[in-house]
Structures are given as structure tokens and as C-alpha cells.
Design a protein around this motif. Sequence first.
Motif, PDB file in Angstrom:
ATOM      1  N   MET A   1      99.754 -39.174  -4.868  1.00 17.61           N
ATOM      2  CA  MET A   1      99.439 -40.491  -5.393  1.00 17.61           C
ATOM      3  C   MET A   1     100.475 -40.939  -6.420  1.00 17.61           C
ATOM      4  O   MET A   1     100.495 -42.068  -6.847  1.00 17.61           O
ATOM      5  CB  MET A   1      98.067 -40.456  -6.094  1.00 17.61           C
ATOM      6  CG  MET A   1      96.951 -39.982  -5.203  1.00 17.61           C
ATOM      7  SD  MET A   1      96.522 -41.201  -3.972  1.00 17.61           S
ATOM      8  CE  MET A   1      95.446 -40.241  -2.941  1.00 17.61           C
ATOM      9  N   ILE A   2     101.274 -39.990  -6.846  1.00 14.90           N
ATOM     10  CA  ILE A   2     102.255 -40.299  -7.880  1.00 14.90           C
ATOM     11  C   ILE A   2     103.355 -41.184  -7.323  1.00 14.90           C
ATOM     12  O   ILE A   2     103.818 -41.000  -6.214  1.00 14.90           O
ATOM     13  CB  ILE A   2     102.806 -38.981  -8.463  1.00 14.90           C
ATOM     14  CG1 ILE A   2     101.725 -38.373  -9.350  1.00 14.90           C
ATOM     15  CG2 ILE A   2     104.081 -39.195  -9.229  1.00 14.90           C
ATOM     16  CD1 ILE A   2     101.977 -36.960  -9.751  1.00 14.90           C
ATOM     17  N   LYS A   3     103.758 -42.143  -8.129  1.00 14.49           N
ATOM     18  CA  LYS A   3     104.721 -43.112  -7.631  1.00 14.49           C
ATOM     19  C   LYS A   3     106.106 -42.525  -7.385  1.00 14.49           C
ATOM     20  O   LYS A   3     106.675 -42.670  -6.334  1.00 14.49           O
ATOM     21  CB  LYS A   3     104.833 -44.269  -8.613  1.00 14.49           C
ATOM     22  CG  LYS A   3     105.800 -45.327  -8.112  1.00 14.49           C
ATOM     23  CD  LYS A   3     106.401 -46.130  -9.240  1.00 14.49           C
ATOM     24  CE  LYS A   3     107.606 -46.897  -8.738  1.00 14.49           C
ATOM     25  NZ  LYS A   3     108.451 -47.345  -9.799  1.00 14.49           N
ATOM     26  N   HIS A 514     101.952 -50.966  -6.311  1.00 21.50           N
ATOM     27  CA  HIS A 514     102.010 -49.695  -5.591  1.00 21.50           C
ATOM     28  C   HIS A 514     100.785 -48.838  -5.935  1.00 21.50           C
ATOM     29  O   HIS A 514     100.091 -48.340  -5.044  1.00 21.50           O
ATOM     30  CB  HIS A 514     103.313 -48.968  -5.959  1.00 21.50           C
ATOM     31  CG  HIS A 514     103.426 -47.581  -5.404  1.00 21.50           C
ATOM     32  ND1 HIS A 514     104.162 -47.280  -4.285  1.00 21.50           N
ATOM     33  CD2 HIS A 514     102.888 -46.402  -5.818  1.00 21.50           C
ATOM     34  CE1 HIS A 514     104.069 -45.991  -4.033  1.00 21.50           C
ATOM     35  NE2 HIS A 514     103.308 -45.430  -4.946  1.00 21.50           N
ATOM     36  N   GLU A 515     100.508 -48.673  -7.224  1.00 17.63           N
ATOM     37  CA  GLU A 515      99.400 -47.794  -7.627  1.00 17.63           C
ATOM     38  C   GLU A 515      98.047 -48.366  -7.197  1.00 17.63           C
ATOM     39  O   GLU A 515      97.171 -47.623  -6.749  1.00 17.63           O
ATOM     40  CB  GLU A 515      99.424 -47.542  -9.142  1.00 17.63           C
ATOM     41  CG  GLU A 515     100.664 -46.800  -9.655  1.00 17.63           C
ATOM     42  CD  GLU A 515     100.964 -45.484  -8.948  1.00 17.63           C
ATOM     43  OE1 GLU A 515     100.068 -44.933  -8.289  1.00 17.63           O
ATOM     44  OE2 GLU A 515     102.117 -45.022  -9.027  1.00 17.63           O
ATOM     45  N   HIS A 518      97.299 -47.662  -3.679  1.00 20.43           N
ATOM     46  CA  HIS A 518      96.868 -46.287  -3.405  1.00 20.43           C
ATOM     47  C   HIS A 518      95.345 -46.175  -3.311  1.00 20.43           C
ATOM     48  O   HIS A 518      94.820 -45.297  -2.636  1.00 20.43           O
ATOM     49  CB  HIS A 518      97.366 -45.335  -4.493  1.00 20.43           C
ATOM     50  CG  HIS A 518      98.716 -44.747  -4.191  1.00 20.43           C
ATOM     51  ND1 HIS A 518      99.064 -44.275  -2.951  1.00 20.43           N
ATOM     52  CD2 HIS A 518      99.804 -44.547  -4.983  1.00 20.43           C
ATOM     53  CE1 HIS A 518     100.311 -43.816  -2.984  1.00 20.43           C
ATOM     54  NE2 HIS A 518     100.781 -43.975  -4.200  1.00 20.43           N
ATOM     55  N   GLU A 575     102.193 -43.154   0.742  1.00 23.70           N
ATOM     56  CA  GLU A 575     103.200 -43.735  -0.152  1.00 23.70           C
ATOM     57  C   GLU A 575     103.840 -44.974   0.457  1.00 23.70           C
ATOM     58  O   GLU A 575     104.112 -45.953  -0.245  1.00 23.70           O
ATOM     59  CB  GLU A 575     104.270 -42.693  -0.479  1.00 23.70           C
ATOM     60  CG  GLU A 575     103.759 -41.524  -1.313  1.00 23.70           C
ATOM     61  CD  GLU A 575     103.153 -41.952  -2.639  1.00 23.70           C
ATOM     62  OE1 GLU A 575     103.572 -42.992  -3.184  1.00 23.70           O
ATOM     63  OE2 GLU A 575     102.237 -41.253  -3.113  1.00 23.70           O
ATOM     64  N   HIS A 637     106.679 -38.572  -0.586  1.00 25.05           N
ATOM     65  CA  HIS A 637     107.399 -39.832  -0.801  1.00 25.05           C
ATOM     66  C   HIS A 637     108.635 -39.877   0.094  1.00 25.05           C
ATOM     67  O   HIS A 637     109.356 -38.890   0.196  1.00 25.05           O
ATOM     68  CB  HIS A 637     107.861 -39.960  -2.257  1.00 25.05           C
ATOM     69  CG  HIS A 637     106.749 -39.931  -3.252  1.00 25.05           C
ATOM     70  ND1 HIS A 637     106.188 -38.761  -3.696  1.00 25.05           N
ATOM     71  CD2 HIS A 637     106.107 -40.930  -3.889  1.00 25.05           C
ATOM     72  CE1 HIS A 637     105.227 -39.050  -4.568  1.00 25.05           C
ATOM     73  NE2 HIS A 637     105.155 -40.357  -4.702  1.00 25.05           N
TER      74      HIS A 637
HETATM   75 ZN   LIG Z   1     102.572 -43.408  -4.910  1.00 18.92          ZN
END
Ligand SMILES: [Zn+2]
Length: 677
Positions: A1-3, A514-515, A518, A575, A637
Motif C-alpha cells: 500500500m506504500i506509495k 494515489h493513497e 488504495h 499500485e 510497485h
Molecule cells: Zn501505493
Amino acid sequence: MIKKISSFLFLGIICVSLFAQNAKSKTNDPLLNNIDKTVKPGEDFFLYANGGWIKTNKIPDAEAAWGIGNLVQEDIYQRLININKKATLVKAKKGTTTQQIGDFWSTAMNTTAVNKNGINPLKKDLARIDAATSVAELLKLAAEFGTKGSSTFFSSYISQDDMNSEQMAFQLSQGGLGMPNRDYYFNTDEKTVKVQKAFKAYLAKIFMQLGNNQGVAIEMTAEVYALETRLAKASRKLADLRDPYKNYNKMSLAALQEITPNLNWHEFLTAAKTPIVDTVIVGQPEFYKALDKELLATNISVWKNYMKYNYVADFAAYLDDNTFMDKFIYSSSMSGAKEPRPRWKRVLDAQEGAMGEALGQLFVKEYFNATAKKRYENLVEEIRDAYKNRIANLTWMSDATKAKAYDKLAKITKKVGYPDKWKDFSAMQISKSSFVENMQAANMWWHNYKVNKLNKPVDRTEWDMTPQTYNAYYNPSNNEIVLPAGIFAVPGKKDAELDDALVYGYAAASTIGHEITHGFDDQGRQYDAKGNLTDWWTEKDGEEFKLRAKNIIQQFNEFIPVDTLHINGDATQGENIADLGGLLLGLDAFKKTASYTSGKLINGQTPLQRYFLGYAYSWLYQARKERLANQVKTDVHSPAKERINGPVVNLQEFYDAFGIKKGDKMFRDENLRVNIW
Ligand SMILES: [Zn+2]
């Protein structure tokens, strides 16, 4: 989930900064200066937007990659150094933040003492491994060493229960491997083979360092490598870890004990200073069954060597130069870095992991103001509104599912800049003994911190990133987006100097949009407004979503970022969906600003052009081939270039902005364009 991608992004040495270069040019507009005029936007938009910068900014020798995150990080490093140096000048009381920061810094920077000590600080624990007479004893030691930061055999952690977000749960997942994931043990491409060789050479060096001759060390390596290969075989692939249901197997401790008769869980939990739990969530039960068999089938001497090499490798970064360099040589087979990063940067990174939030508290006091916080909080609300409109206009989703989607969207919590409540690090035992012992003490503090959460209500005010981080995340269990102050920084610019197009492309699209998306990607959509894993979609709507996600999987499967390695469209779909969603939402919000409607040019660029260039600026980045190969195999990603060129071709506005037509390389037929949200 991290950008953003992993910490590789932040590895950096001082380089000629972007601003120095800009100062010489007519304007200090990065959206103009980074352009490569020899490339047409319709040929390769990423290279058009960022190629000018890439050509003039070589990747520093100590880095695997170099880009916007590093440029921001350089500024942050300087600020953190100031905080550290100030702390060392004060005679502070034990347990205060100033004492901890000051002692951590001065001890870690004392290279004479670190080198003189060698691996002496580890010797006591290594001898305990040697003295063990059974695998059961080794497992108890593994539990204890896990609290200090050396994790072996498998992975255990404490986090929210996916099915009941009000509760914390003890969780187990596959693990125990020395290379990044299972594919490294089985792939036969040239780059992977190089990593396998480097890994084996590294293990042999450790075994020699521990007193074995070369022949014996090579033999030990072969045995440990074969053992890890068997564990790898029982491990799931990257894409198979995406399904939250298949990776959620709640069982009683007794049931777990039944499938792993050789692993005494009562003893393990006791040694790990963790309360005996009733239930456990097991990610991949088949891995535990295979591990259990290995516990008996593999000779205890092999398990001992396995634990010893891990113990040295896990702490190598905080030990003498020789021990550190052995590990660096292995890591560089995956990063391509030609030399290690300077010590002070490595120390700041270690400190970030140990007590980053304590530094963050001092950081925001000096470097993040209320006006900036307000600007980005408002931007989150604009993006939320844009998403609401998009849901309303969807033709493929029923009203029943839409009602639930609105509810989930409205309930997304936003955390912007820094936490309202700070963690209390006063019990962390930081002293002037040694760098490695400080790191072990910090790991033990974190272990206790997590264990204390068991059987208590979930604290939803917490942050899992520090304010000074150039990154952001969505946490499905809390249905929240977390946007640290660092992610909004633009190198060499003050917030007030930034034009709307840049802010909407760079921050609103690539981070906030983006977040938020998610929350509605292939994984996030399976969690409800309260953060529970539950299916709130009608069956037909779920199928419609999957149909559209399939298009983005296909689009990304086509990309070949390095050698013959294709992007794994399946593993990266979440992503890629978030990137596309972010780009659309950012544009919707930007269209409502006066900067867009006035059509006013800035440095000859239209608002729409600047929006897309601002988006591309968020992935100003270049990586070595080794690093790219590693990313394609291990990261969910996509690489930077594809994160730009992938989403933009799905928006008609992109074609309009740059006059891109059929026949241009970037042109994608209308019936192939992806349309989800
Ligand atoms: Zn992300």
C-alpha cells in the motif's frame, strides 16, 4: 500500500544538487528544466519530462538509484544532522530524547571504537547457539533473538486482525530466507545467478570469520543454502500473497500446535516475552508444515550455522568495517552500488528506524508550518469530492454498492504532516556502550511496544511513518491515509512558491489521490468503512471490477523495464490502479482551480501540460539495472518510468495536452485504454 518504493530510494551521498544546477539556468522551474527536448512527448513521455535531468545527474557511485526522493532526503538529512549535533552538546538526563539522540549519534559515529570491537558484542549470543543441544533449544533462542532484531525460521508480528479491525492479533507468515524472496532460489536468469553466487560467497565469509577454514566454510554454506532452498520451495510467490482471504487462516494455538508438532508454541511465545494467545492468524499454513518437517529432517549443526550467519548478517550494518563490507558486497549484487554510502547517512537511517518519531517531533517544530498542513488537508478534501463524483458517474456499478462506497470514502481518516500524539521512547535503553547494542535495545523497545498492544483496544491515532519521511501509505484496517510532512517537500522550493499545476500533479495526484485509491484497489476494495475484510460488493459489481482490473494487468504485463524481465502485472495491479486513480482525481480537482480555467501559460506551458509534467516530476528517477531487476522481482510497485507512461496513456487529456496522435509510440487505442474509477 506504500506509495514509494523501498528504502533503496533513500540511499544517497551528497551530489551536485538540482538547485545548484537550476540557479545557473534562466528559471528555477523544474518542470521546464528537467525536459529533454530531443525526445518527443508522444515517443516517451517519461524521458521527455525527466530526461534532461537524467542526462546531467549521474547516479552517485554509492547509490542503486537516484531521484526526487533522494533530492528531498538530502535536505532532510542536513536538518537531522543539525538536530543530532545539537543533542551531543547538551548534558541531558538519562531517558530524555536529547540524551537518546545524542548518545546514539556519538556512539555510532565513533568508528575507532566500532572497529576495535569487531564482532565482540555478538560473541555471547553466538556461543549460546553453539552450546544448544536440541532444535527445541535453538527455537527458544530464535524467539529471544527475534526480540533483539534477528529473525530466523519464520516471521511473526502483532498487528490488526483483518476480519476484526478493533483487535490486535498475533500473526505468522512465511519467512526465514536470506535472499529477498523464493524466486531468487529458482530463477535462472543471469542477474539472479549473480545474486545466488554473491549470497553463497557471503555466507562462506561469515563462516570463516567465525573460525572455520575455507573448505569447511564452503561445505557449511552448501548445507545452509540447500535448507533455505527447501523453505523457499514451500513459500508462496509475490502475486499469491495478494489475496487477503487466502493469506488469512485464523486458528487456535492448539490447532497450530497440531500441524507443527515439532515447534513448541508455548515455549516460543514465553521466550519471545509474548503472552500465550488463544488464537493465531497464519498467513501460509503449508509453509509451517514444511518447516516443521525440516526441524526434524535437518541436522542440528546445519540449523546452528543457519542461525549464526543470520545473527551476524542481521547486525552487520552496526559492526566494524570488515563485517559491514562483506554484507555490502552481497547487497551490491542486487543494488549495483559501487561503494557504500557514507557512515553519517547510514547512522541517520539506523536512527530513523530506532527512534525516528522522537527526531520527527523536533523536526516539525522547526521545519513544518501550520499553513502547509492546512493546504494539504484541504487538498485531501478536494480529492475526496472528486472521487465522490467519479463514483456517482460510474455506469458499471449498482446503486447498492455505490452507497457503501460513498460511506467508505467519507470515513477515510486523513493524517497529514505529523501525529497529534507522540510515542514515548523514555524506556528505550540508549547508552554509550556500542552502536550494535543500542540497535538491539531499540529493537527490544519496539518488540515490547507491539506486545503491549495485545488484548487492548486498537490505537487509531498512531502513525507507522515518521513526519520526516518522503513516503505515504493507506492502511486498510484503519481505513486511513497517512501523509507525512516529508512527502510534500519540493527540492529547493518553499511551499508558497509552488504553482497549482505542479501541486496538483505532484502532490494531489501522485500522493493523495494515489493513497485514497488504495482504499478501492484490488485489495483495498475488500475492506469496508470500518477496516474489516468483508465483501460489501454485489457479485456482479465485483465481477465488473475484476474485468477492468484485468485490463490494467494486461497493460503492465507488456512492459519490459530491464533485460527480458516483464513487469508482473498481477502483483503490481494494486499500485497501478492507485496511480491511475490518483492521476484522474488530481486532474478532476485541478480543473476546478482558477489556474486551470484561466488557461494562463507558465514558462510557455499550458495548465494541462504542467499538470502532466508535475505528475512526471514525482517520479524523477533513474536506477541501475541490478536495482531494476531486483525491483521487478520483489516489489509490488512498477518502476518509475512505467508509473508515468503507464497511467498517462489512459487519459484523453494527455493526448490533447501534447498533441499526441495515432502512429505515435505513446498512443494507445481507445478500446485498450483502462477505465476503472
Ligand atoms: Zn501505493
